[in-house]
Design a protein around this motif. Structure first.
Motif, mmCIF file in Angstrom:
data_model
loop_
_atom_site.group_PDB
_atom_site.id
_atom_site.type_symbol
_atom_site.label_atom_id
_atom_site.label_comp_id
_atom_site.label_asym_id
_atom_site.label_seq_id
_atom_site.Cartn_x
_atom_site.Cartn_y
_atom_site.Cartn_z
ATOM 1 N N MET A 233 0.828 -1.205 0.000
ATOM 2 C CA MET A 233 0.000 0.000 0.000
ATOM 3 C C MET A 233 0.865 1.259 0.000
ATOM 4 O O MET A 233 1.917 1.311 0.634
ATOM 5 C CB MET A 233 -0.927 0.010 1.216
ATOM 6 N N LEU A 234 0.426 2.294 -0.720
ATOM 7 C CA LEU A 234 1.200 3.515 -0.906
ATOM 8 C C LEU A 234 0.593 4.692 -0.148
ATOM 9 O O LEU A 234 -0.599 4.711 0.149
ATOM 10 C CB LEU A 234 1.280 3.859 -2.395
ATOM 11 N N THR A 235 1.437 5.674 0.158
ATOM 12 C CA THR A 235 0.982 6.920 0.775
ATOM 13 C C THR A 235 1.311 8.072 -0.173
ATOM 14 O O THR A 235 2.261 8.006 -0.957
ATOM 15 C CB THR A 235 1.678 7.149 2.120
ATOM 16 N N ILE A 236 0.536 9.135 -0.070
ATOM 17 C CA ILE A 236 0.692 10.286 -0.965
ATOM 18 C C ILE A 236 1.234 11.477 -0.174
ATOM 19 O O ILE A 236 0.753 11.778 0.917
ATOM 20 C CB ILE A 236 -0.647 10.651 -1.630
ATOM 21 N N ALA A 237 2.234 12.154 -0.739
ATOM 22 C CA ALA A 237 2.832 13.323 -0.091
ATOM 23 C C ALA A 237 2.255 14.610 -0.680
ATOM 24 O O ALA A 237 1.722 14.627 -1.795
ATOM 25 C CB ALA A 237 4.352 13.303 -0.278
ATOM 26 N N SER A 238 2.393 15.682 0.081
ATOM 27 C CA SER A 238 1.979 17.001 -0.388
ATOM 28 C C SER A 238 3.104 17.619 -1.217
ATOM 29 O O SER A 238 4.279 17.522 -0.857
ATOM 30 C CB SER A 238 1.654 17.892 0.817
ATOM 31 N N LEU A 276 5.708 13.619 -8.068
ATOM 32 C CA LEU A 276 6.390 13.777 -6.780
ATOM 33 C C LEU A 276 5.490 13.479 -5.585
ATOM 34 O O LEU A 276 5.977 13.408 -4.458
ATOM 35 C CB LEU A 276 6.960 15.189 -6.665
ATOM 36 N N SER A 277 4.203 13.314 -5.807
ATOM 37 C CA SER A 277 3.320 12.952 -4.684
ATOM 38 C C SER A 277 3.604 11.540 -4.196
ATOM 39 O O SER A 277 3.249 11.172 -3.077
ATOM 40 C CB SER A 277 1.845 13.084 -5.088
ATOM 41 N N TRP A 278 4.254 10.727 -5.058
ATOM 42 C CA TRP A 278 4.724 9.400 -4.656
ATOM 43 C C TRP A 278 6.223 9.520 -4.370
ATOM 44 O O TRP A 278 6.941 10.151 -5.135
ATOM 45 C CB TRP A 278 4.483 8.380 -5.771
ATOM 46 N N ASP A 279 6.678 8.895 -3.311
ATOM 47 C CA ASP A 279 8.089 8.996 -2.938
ATOM 48 C C ASP A 279 8.936 8.239 -3.960
ATOM 49 O O ASP A 279 8.925 7.006 -4.006
ATOM 50 C CB ASP A 279 8.309 8.417 -1.539
ATOM 51 N N ILE A 280 9.667 8.971 -4.802
ATOM 52 C CA ILE A 280 10.414 8.345 -5.897
ATOM 53 C C ILE A 280 11.868 8.093 -5.518
ATOM 54 O O ILE A 280 12.646 7.629 -6.348
ATOM 55 C CB ILE A 280 10.369 9.226 -7.161
ATOM 56 N N ARG A 281 12.247 8.366 -4.265
ATOM 57 C CA ARG A 281 13.642 8.177 -3.868
ATOM 58 C C ARG A 281 14.015 6.702 -3.836
ATOM 59 O O ARG A 281 13.175 5.836 -3.616
ATOM 60 C CB ARG A 281 13.889 8.799 -2.499
ATOM 61 N N SER A 282 15.305 6.433 -4.031
ATOM 62 C CA SER A 282 15.808 5.072 -3.972
ATOM 63 C C SER A 282 15.865 4.596 -2.529
ATOM 64 O O SER A 282 15.692 5.375 -1.584
ATOM 65 C CB SER A 282 17.209 4.997 -4.592
ATOM 66 N N VAL A 283 16.124 3.309 -2.358
ATOM 67 C CA VAL A 283 16.254 2.746 -1.016
ATOM 68 C C VAL A 283 17.343 3.468 -0.235
ATOM 69 O O VAL A 283 17.169 3.823 0.933
ATOM 70 C CB VAL A 283 16.571 1.235 -1.108
ATOM 71 N N SER A 284 18.474 3.699 -0.870
ATOM 72 C CA SER A 284 19.598 4.354 -0.204
ATOM 73 C C SER A 284 19.229 5.764 0.232
ATOM 74 O O SER A 284 19.576 6.200 1.332
ATOM 75 C CB SER A 284 20.802 4.410 -1.139
ATOM 76 N N GLN A 285 18.538 6.491 -0.624
ATOM 77 C CA GLN A 285 18.160 7.858 -0.292
ATOM 78 C C GLN A 285 17.146 7.899 0.848
ATOM 79 O O GLN A 285 17.149 8.822 1.652
ATOM 80 C CB GLN A 285 17.604 8.559 -1.531
#
Length: 381
Positions: A233-238, A276-285
């Motif tokens: 399940m995903l969460t949405i950012a502002s 960008l409302s979905w967290d697109i960062r990598s695992v490391s980030q």
């Protein structure tokens, strides 16, 4: 001339006519028989060739379906892409991990006219969505697949962003790093024109090779009551824009707008928010958001690359400076959309603030023949 003489002349003429007619009939009959014999021979040869092809195809299918006796490895099936994707996502980083999460994400699927005639696409426009089979062509571990299985070092488990880097079996994920690097996605069919299909809601990076397209059928492709693990399940950012963002976007749009799949800066801003409302960062980030990162050029840097390969070890994905931890709101991330380099940061509450935009090195040059908004204006208004 006496009547007797006339009778003889008439008889001679009649005999000559009959003789000529008979000769012609025999000639035609002989030629017909020869043609009939030749036709039968040709038909027999065709039938024999067809039987030979059928037997050869049957033998090939049998050979391909049966494992080799020496190593029990299945024979390879040659696949050739039939088209390529021209996407708004210039790099892997920022490309949605699942389809339809970003409704405004557009792409043109351009088919190879030498392999796929335009008639092949007739009727596709009557469907709202389609399935797309494609190749994960940007995987950095592709060369491993060509080695012997015992030497390939293929990883059975992969790091999952939603599990904060915890490893899980590759077949329980949609990771691009698979034994066979083939992807499956679904997209909305906006329009079909010639040998090109305009898609939206895509999760495909620019340049993706496509193997096949099939129509989406709701009555059998949609499964009611399907279950997934909680971590999926995903969460949405502002998402918001800094004050100086709009002026930098206006400066870039004069160049970018001519090659864009979007009508205006307002529409592009909506796309940025959706991505960008979905967290697109990598695992490391995600795991090391407070590390001081060394930035180079347009964000293709150690620690914040535009194209991080999450199959790499974390130590190769992040480069920390000797200056110690940096507050998360001071870490600048980069996203490449439509050839534009977007700089953004994430505050302590997980909110995204887009700082500025500039033309990136990924921006298509004038020699590239690409689809743009003008080509699809009538279908998008």
């Amino acid at each position: 001339m006496s009547s007797k003489t006339l009778t003889l002349v008439a008889f001679a003429v009649a005999a000559s006519a009959i003789s000529a007619s008979t000769a012609i009939s025999f000639y035609i009959w002989g030629k017909f028989k020869r043609l009939e014999k030749s036709l039968n021979s040709t038909l027999q040869k065709c039938a024999a060739e067809r039987q030979g092809r059928v037997r050869a195809q049957q033998a090939l299918r049998k050979a391909l379906a049966q494992p080799k006796s020496e190593n029990l490895e299945l024979t390879s099936y040659p696949m050739t892409p039939i088209g390529v994707v021209q996407s708004c996502f210039s790099t892997r980083n920022g490309t949605p991990r699942q389809p339809l999460l970003v409704p405004l994400a557009r792409a043109c699927l351009v088919f190879d006219a030498s392999r796929v005639p335009p008639a092949s696409l007739e009727g596709l426009g009557e469907y709202s969505h389609c399935w797309i089979l494609y190749v994960f062509h940007l995987n950095t571990d592709l060369e491993k697949l060509w080695k012997e299985p015992s030497k390939s070092k293929f990883k059975a488990k992969v790091r999952v962003p939603r599990l904060k880097g915890e490893r899980i079996g590759v077949f329980a994920t949609r990771s691009p790093h698979r034994p066979c690097p083939i992807g499956l996605t679904v997209a909305k069919v906006e329009a079909v024109q010639g040998n090109t299909v305009l898609l939206s809601g895509v999760d495909l990076v620019d340049g993706t090779p496509v193997l096949d397209v099939k129509p989406y059928l709701p009555y059998c492709d949609s499964i009611q009551g399907a279950e997934v693990p909680e971590w999926v399940m995903l969460t949405i950012a502002s998402v918001s824009f800094a004050e100086g963002f709009f002026s930098t976007l206006d400066d870039c749009w004069g160049t970018a707008g001519k090659k864009s799949l979007y009508a205006s800066t307002d529409e592009l801003q909506s796309l940025i928010k959706q991505v960008l409302s979905w967290d697109i960062r990598s695992v490391s980030q995600r795991n090391r958001p407070h590390d001081s990162l060394v930035m180079i050029g347009n964000g293709k840097a150690f620690g914040n690359p535009s194209d991080v390969d999450e199959n790499q070890d974390e130590e190769t994905s992040v480069c920390r400076s000797d200056q110690g931890p940096t507050p998360s709101e001071h870490v600048i991330y980069h996203l490449i959309l439509e050839g534009l380099d977007l700089s953004y940061r994430i505050d302590g509450n997980g909110n995204v603030i887009v700082e500025k935009v500039s033309i990136s090195s990924e921006f298509p040059n004038g020699k590239q023949n690409r689809c743009d908004y003008s080509m699809w204006r009538d279908h998008l208004t």
